[in-house]
Design a protein around this motif. Structure first.
Motif, PDB file in Angstrom:
ATOM      1  N   GLY A 164       0.820  -1.209   0.000  1.00 36.50           N
ATOM      2  CA  GLY A 164       0.000   0.000   0.000  1.00 36.50           C
ATOM      3  C   GLY A 164       0.854   1.258   0.000  1.00 36.50           C
ATOM      4  O   GLY A 164       0.554   2.229  -0.701  1.00 36.50           O
ATOM      5  N   GLY A 165       1.923   1.242   0.784  1.00 36.60           N
ATOM      6  CA  GLY A 165       2.794   2.420   0.873  1.00 36.60           C
ATOM      7  C   GLY A 165       3.484   2.696  -0.455  1.00 36.60           C
ATOM      8  O   GLY A 165       3.589   3.848  -0.893  1.00 36.60           O
ATOM      9  N   MET A 166       3.957   1.620  -1.121  1.00 33.27           N
ATOM     10  CA  MET A 166       4.630   1.798  -2.419  1.00 33.27           C
ATOM     11  C   MET A 166       3.628   2.289  -3.470  1.00 33.27           C
ATOM     12  O   MET A 166       3.948   3.150  -4.292  1.00 33.27           O
ATOM     13  CB  MET A 166       5.269   0.478  -2.882  1.00 33.27           C
ATOM     14  CG  MET A 166       6.553   0.143  -2.179  1.00 33.27           C
ATOM     15  SD  MET A 166       7.832   1.373  -2.507  1.00 33.27           S
ATOM     16  CE  MET A 166       8.747   1.310  -0.987  1.00 33.27           C
ATOM     17  N   ALA A 167       2.430   1.719  -3.436  1.00 32.02           N
ATOM     18  CA  ALA A 167       1.412   2.154  -4.404  1.00 32.02           C
ATOM     19  C   ALA A 167       1.085   3.630  -4.197  1.00 32.02           C
ATOM     20  O   ALA A 167       0.908   4.384  -5.163  1.00 32.02           O
ATOM     21  CB  ALA A 167       0.150   1.307  -4.253  1.00 32.02           C
ATOM     22  N   GLN A 168       1.037   4.070  -2.926  1.00 31.34           N
ATOM     23  CA  GLN A 168       0.742   5.490  -2.693  1.00 31.34           C
ATOM     24  C   GLN A 168       1.905   6.362  -3.177  1.00 31.34           C
ATOM     25  O   GLN A 168       1.691   7.450  -3.706  1.00 31.34           O
ATOM     26  CB  GLN A 168       0.442   5.731  -1.196  1.00 31.34           C
ATOM     27  CG  GLN A 168      -0.127   7.099  -0.879  1.00 31.34           C
ATOM     28  CD  GLN A 168      -1.431   7.439  -1.613  1.00 31.34           C
ATOM     29  OE1 GLN A 168      -1.460   7.514  -2.850  1.00 31.34           O
ATOM     30  NE2 GLN A 168      -2.503   7.628  -0.876  1.00 31.34           N
ATOM     31  N   ARG A 169       3.135   5.871  -3.060  1.00 27.37           N
ATOM     32  CA  ARG A 169       4.279   6.641  -3.585  1.00 27.37           C
ATOM     33  C   ARG A 169       4.175   6.762  -5.112  1.00 27.37           C
ATOM     34  O   ARG A 169       4.483   7.807  -5.691  1.00 27.37           O
ATOM     35  CB  ARG A 169       5.605   5.960  -3.207  1.00 27.37           C
ATOM     36  CG  ARG A 169       5.971   6.147  -1.762  1.00 27.37           C
ATOM     37  CD  ARG A 169       7.184   5.304  -1.370  1.00 27.37           C
ATOM     38  NE  ARG A 169       7.262   5.201   0.065  1.00 27.37           N
ATOM     39  CZ  ARG A 169       7.904   6.059   0.860  1.00 27.37           C
ATOM     40  NH1 ARG A 169       8.558   7.065   0.330  1.00 27.37           N
ATOM     41  NH2 ARG A 169       7.904   5.902   2.161  1.00 27.37           N
ATOM     42  N   ILE A 170       3.728   5.691  -5.761  1.00 26.96           N
ATOM     43  CA  ILE A 170       3.552   5.758  -7.226  1.00 26.96           C
ATOM     44  C   ILE A 170       2.472   6.796  -7.564  1.00 26.96           C
ATOM     45  O   ILE A 170       2.604   7.605  -8.479  1.00 26.96           O
ATOM     46  CB  ILE A 170       3.150   4.374  -7.800  1.00 26.96           C
ATOM     47  CG1 ILE A 170       4.258   3.331  -7.565  1.00 26.96           C
ATOM     48  CG2 ILE A 170       2.773   4.483  -9.278  1.00 26.96           C
ATOM     49  CD1 ILE A 170       5.501   3.532  -8.407  1.00 26.96           C
ATOM     50  N   MET A 171       1.396   6.748  -6.787  1.00 21.44           N
ATOM     51  CA  MET A 171       0.292   7.695  -7.011  1.00 21.44           C
ATOM     52  C   MET A 171       0.785   9.133  -6.847  1.00 21.44           C
ATOM     53  O   MET A 171       0.456  10.019  -7.645  1.00 21.44           O
ATOM     54  CB  MET A 171      -0.797   7.393  -5.960  1.00 21.44           C
ATOM     55  CG  MET A 171      -2.102   8.042  -6.212  1.00 21.44           C
ATOM     56  SD  MET A 171      -2.903   7.267  -7.596  1.00 21.44           S
ATOM     57  CE  MET A 171      -3.940   8.603  -8.095  1.00 21.44           C
ATOM     58  N   ILE A 172       1.581   9.360  -5.811  1.00 21.97           N
ATOM     59  CA  ILE A 172       2.128  10.708  -5.567  1.00 21.97           C
ATOM     60  C   ILE A 172       3.027  11.110  -6.737  1.00 21.97           C
ATOM     61  O   ILE A 172       2.981  12.252  -7.213  1.00 21.97           O
ATOM     62  CB  ILE A 172       2.899  10.733  -4.219  1.00 21.97           C
ATOM     63  CG1 ILE A 172       1.919  10.555  -3.057  1.00 21.97           C
ATOM     64  CG2 ILE A 172       3.693  12.029  -4.059  1.00 21.97           C
ATOM     65  CD1 ILE A 172       2.578  10.244  -1.718  1.00 21.97           C
ATOM     66  N   ALA A 173       3.828  10.152  -7.217  1.00 29.04           N
ATOM     67  CA  ALA A 173       4.697  10.439  -8.368  1.00 29.04           C
ATOM     68  C   ALA A 173       3.849  10.853  -9.565  1.00 29.04           C
ATOM     69  O   ALA A 173       4.153  11.825 -10.266  1.00 29.04           O
ATOM     70  CB  ALA A 173       5.537   9.211  -8.705  1.00 29.04           C
ATOM     71  N   MET A 174       2.781  10.101  -9.818  1.00 29.61           N
ATOM     72  CA  MET A 174       1.913  10.413 -10.966  1.00 29.61           C
ATOM     73  C   MET A 174       1.271  11.784 -10.844  1.00 29.61           C
ATOM     74  O   MET A 174       1.124  12.518 -11.815  1.00 29.61           O
ATOM     75  CB  MET A 174       0.791   9.371 -11.080  1.00 29.61           C
ATOM     76  CG  MET A 174       1.171   8.159 -11.875  1.00 29.61           C
ATOM     77  SD  MET A 174      -0.153   6.958 -11.842  1.00 29.61           S
ATOM     78  CE  MET A 174      -1.335   7.690 -12.920  1.00 29.61           C
ATOM     79  N   MET A 175       0.870  12.127  -9.619  1.00 27.88           N
ATOM     80  CA  MET A 175       0.138  13.379  -9.427  1.00 27.88           C
ATOM     81  C   MET A 175       1.060  14.599  -9.417  1.00 27.88           C
ATOM     82  O   MET A 175       0.641  15.703  -9.727  1.00 27.88           O
ATOM     83  CB  MET A 175      -0.671  13.322  -8.111  1.00 27.88           C
ATOM     84  CG  MET A 175      -1.794  12.318  -8.134  1.00 27.88           C
ATOM     85  SD  MET A 175      -2.967  12.665  -9.465  1.00 27.88           S
ATOM     86  CE  MET A 175      -2.650  11.317 -10.595  1.00 27.88           C
ATOM     87  N   LEU A 176       2.329  14.382  -9.047  1.00 25.77           N
ATOM     88  CA  LEU A 176       3.228  15.536  -8.955  1.00 25.77           C
ATOM     89  C   LEU A 176       4.192  15.654 -10.130  1.00 25.77           C
ATOM     90  O   LEU A 176       4.859  16.670 -10.276  1.00 25.77           O
ATOM     91  CB  LEU A 176       4.008  15.479  -7.638  1.00 25.77           C
ATOM     92  CG  LEU A 176       3.158  15.779  -6.396  1.00 25.77           C
ATOM     93  CD1 LEU A 176       3.976  15.657  -5.122  1.00 25.77           C
ATOM     94  CD2 LEU A 176       2.559  17.179  -6.462  1.00 25.77           C
ATOM     95  N   VAL A 177       4.255  14.629 -10.963  1.00 28.69           N
ATOM     96  CA  VAL A 177       5.232  14.651 -12.052  1.00 28.69           C
ATOM     97  C   VAL A 177       4.944  15.782 -13.042  1.00 28.69           C
ATOM     98  O   VAL A 177       5.842  16.286 -13.717  1.00 28.69           O
ATOM     99  CB  VAL A 177       5.294  13.260 -12.756  1.00 28.69           C
ATOM    100  CG1 VAL A 177       4.100  13.025 -13.657  1.00 28.69           C
ATOM    101  CG2 VAL A 177       6.598  13.100 -13.513  1.00 28.69           C
ATOM    102  N   THR A 178       3.702  16.212 -13.115  1.00 30.47           N
ATOM    103  CA  THR A 178       3.356  17.312 -14.026  1.00 30.47           C
ATOM    104  C   THR A 178       3.483  18.681 -13.336  1.00 30.47           C
ATOM    105  O   THR A 178       3.117  19.692 -13.924  1.00 30.47           O
ATOM    106  CB  THR A 178       1.903  17.146 -14.544  1.00 30.47           C
ATOM    107  OG1 THR A 178       1.033  17.081 -13.410  1.00 30.47           O
ATOM    108  CG2 THR A 178       1.756  15.890 -15.378  1.00 30.47           C
ATOM    109  N   ARG A 179       3.977  18.684 -12.119  1.00 32.48           N
ATOM    110  CA  ARG A 179       4.169  19.918 -11.345  1.00 32.48           C
ATOM    111  C   ARG A 179       2.882  20.759 -11.323  1.00 32.48           C
ATOM    112  O   ARG A 179       2.839  21.903 -11.801  1.00 32.48           O
ATOM    113  CB  ARG A 179       5.338  20.737 -11.909  1.00 32.48           C
ATOM    114  CG  ARG A 179       6.616  19.936 -12.006  1.00 32.48           C
ATOM    115  CD  ARG A 179       7.748  20.732 -12.603  1.00 32.48           C
ATOM    116  NE  ARG A 179       8.348  21.632 -11.628  1.00 32.48           N
ATOM    117  CZ  ARG A 179       9.271  21.286 -10.735  1.00 32.48           C
ATOM    118  NH1 ARG A 179       9.709  20.027 -10.699  1.00 32.48           N
ATOM    119  NH2 ARG A 179       9.758  22.152  -9.895  1.00 32.48           N
ATOM    120  N   PRO A 180       1.811  20.218 -10.746  1.00 29.17           N
ATOM    121  CA  PRO A 180       0.534  20.948 -10.742  1.00 29.17           C
ATOM    122  C   PRO A 180       0.606  22.197  -9.862  1.00 29.17           C
ATOM    123  O   PRO A 180       1.395  22.247  -8.915  1.00 29.17           O
ATOM    124  CB  PRO A 180      -0.439  19.927 -10.138  1.00 29.17           C
ATOM    125  CG  PRO A 180       0.420  19.086  -9.261  1.00 29.17           C
ATOM    126  CD  PRO A 180       1.741  18.961  -9.985  1.00 29.17           C
TER     127      PRO A 180
END
Ligand code: SF4
Length: 345
Positions: A164-180
């Motif tokens: 779960g922790g790794m999946a949330q890190r992936i999610m964070i990566a996806m959401m922040l990679v575009t520098r919103p």
């Protein structure tokens, strides 16, 4: 993070109302929700389950499905009125300028796509000139930034192969990679073990500090908001009860609901004493409450609280509360009264 409210706010929600038209009747899910979020500012949205926190976030992104409907209000993001945009225009904003980290990362990731590719595809949708190789290189950098060990190897895994922790890190990566410009984090640690919750919060805070994003942090946990946010908005039963700087609201809560919420924190309870809980339950919003939505549970409720909606009062610099108890004590009372009275922060 220290956002400045002297500049024009990045986000302004005004008089937002959402209804759900169900077979059992109309649910008055959000009413008179108003707030502002400054550039680079971090604001916490807190309250019990079902108080409308996540629904407010979904309204901002316009991802409320029928039978839910936004029936009133304005949501301005930079110079755009989000409720007036076409579906294509709002799609361009979602994920690019406003990203949202969901509670359940594994439900949000594509189960049949390797996680590295999911991060790379997010980038390619954001920047259509980006080639696959360059996108994957940036995705690996991002996996590294969210402390995924051995990003090259982990990027080839599928979501079900991650904790779960790794999946949330992936999610964070996806959401922040575009520098919103704005990150909405909806209970980002609620599905995780307590041992890694603090790591994830620290990770989000560190990354948004680097990127300079503003943050709307949704949580039922006042402790999380106290640690991470500049300001807090306390919601109750689909309306805003109180708002202000985090330290001010935590140390000097003015709304009976906020006072009750703070008493439920483990730190507020003497050792050996039973846990405190606010009596009663959240009201059934199938009937539009006539007066204050907290009245049936409020230890200080007066007769008028059951008949009239409380306006909003300034009780200190940037500190506002929707409660009749402050009517006479606040010379700066700035609220409107009547059905559209809302709370602006
Ligand atoms: Fe309690 Fe009345 Fe204040 Fe509502 S308006 S919080 S019922 S005192």
């Amino acid at each position: 993070m220290n956002g400045s409210m002297n500049q024009r706010p990045l986000l302004e929600v005004d008089d937002l109302a959402v209804r759900f038209y169900t077979l059992r009747g109309t649910v008055h899910a959000l009413e008179d929700v108003s707030f502002k979020l400054g550039q680079g500012e971090s604001v916490g949205l807190v309250g019990e389950t079902g108080c409308g926190k996540s629904l407010t976030a979904r309204a901002i992104l316009r991802i409320i499905s029928p039978p839910g409907k936004i029936i009133r209000g304005h949501i301005r993001f930079e110079d755009k009125q989000l409720l007036e945009l076409s579906e294509k225009e709002i799609r361009d904003i979602r994920g690019n300028q406003i990203s949202m980290i969901m509670q359940e990362p594994k439900m949000s990731l594509n189960p049949s796509m390797r996680v590295g590719k999911q991060v790379a595809e997010t980038l390619m949708i954001h920047d259509r000139s980006l080639g696959k190789r360059a996108a994957m290189a940036q995705a690996l950098d991002m996996l590294n930034a969210v402390s995924i060990p051995d990003p090259g190897h982990m990027s080839k895994r599928f979501p079900h192969e991650l904790s779960g922790g790794m999946a949330q890190r992936i999610m964070i990566a996806m959401m922040l990679v575009t520098r919103p410009k704005l990150l909405i984090a909806d209970e980002p640690t609620s599905a995780l073990d307590v041992t890694i919750q603090a790591q994830i919060i620290d990770l989000i805070n560190g990354l948004i500090e680097d990127i300079g994003s503003s943050v709307l942090m949704i949580s039922h946990d006042l402790g999380v908001v106290a640690e991470t946010c500049d300001r807090v908005i306390v919601m109750y039963a689909g309306s805003v009860a109180e708002s202000g700087l985090v330290e001010e609201v935590m140390e000097n809560p003015q709304h009976p609901y906020t006072q009750g919420l703070l008493r439920t924190l483990p730190d507020a309870i003497d050792p050996g004493q039973p846990l405190y809980s606010i009596k009663g339950t959240v009201p059934n919003l199938l009937e539009e409450p006539l007066g204050c939505r907290f009245a049936p549970r409020c230890p200080q409720a007066m007769d008028r609280c059951f008949r009239q909606k409380p306006p909003v009062f300034d009780v200190g610099p940037g500190h506002q509360v929707a409660c009749f108890l402050h009517e006479t004590s606040s010379p700066q009372a700035s609220a409107s009264s009547g059905p559209s009275a809302g709370l602006e922060v």
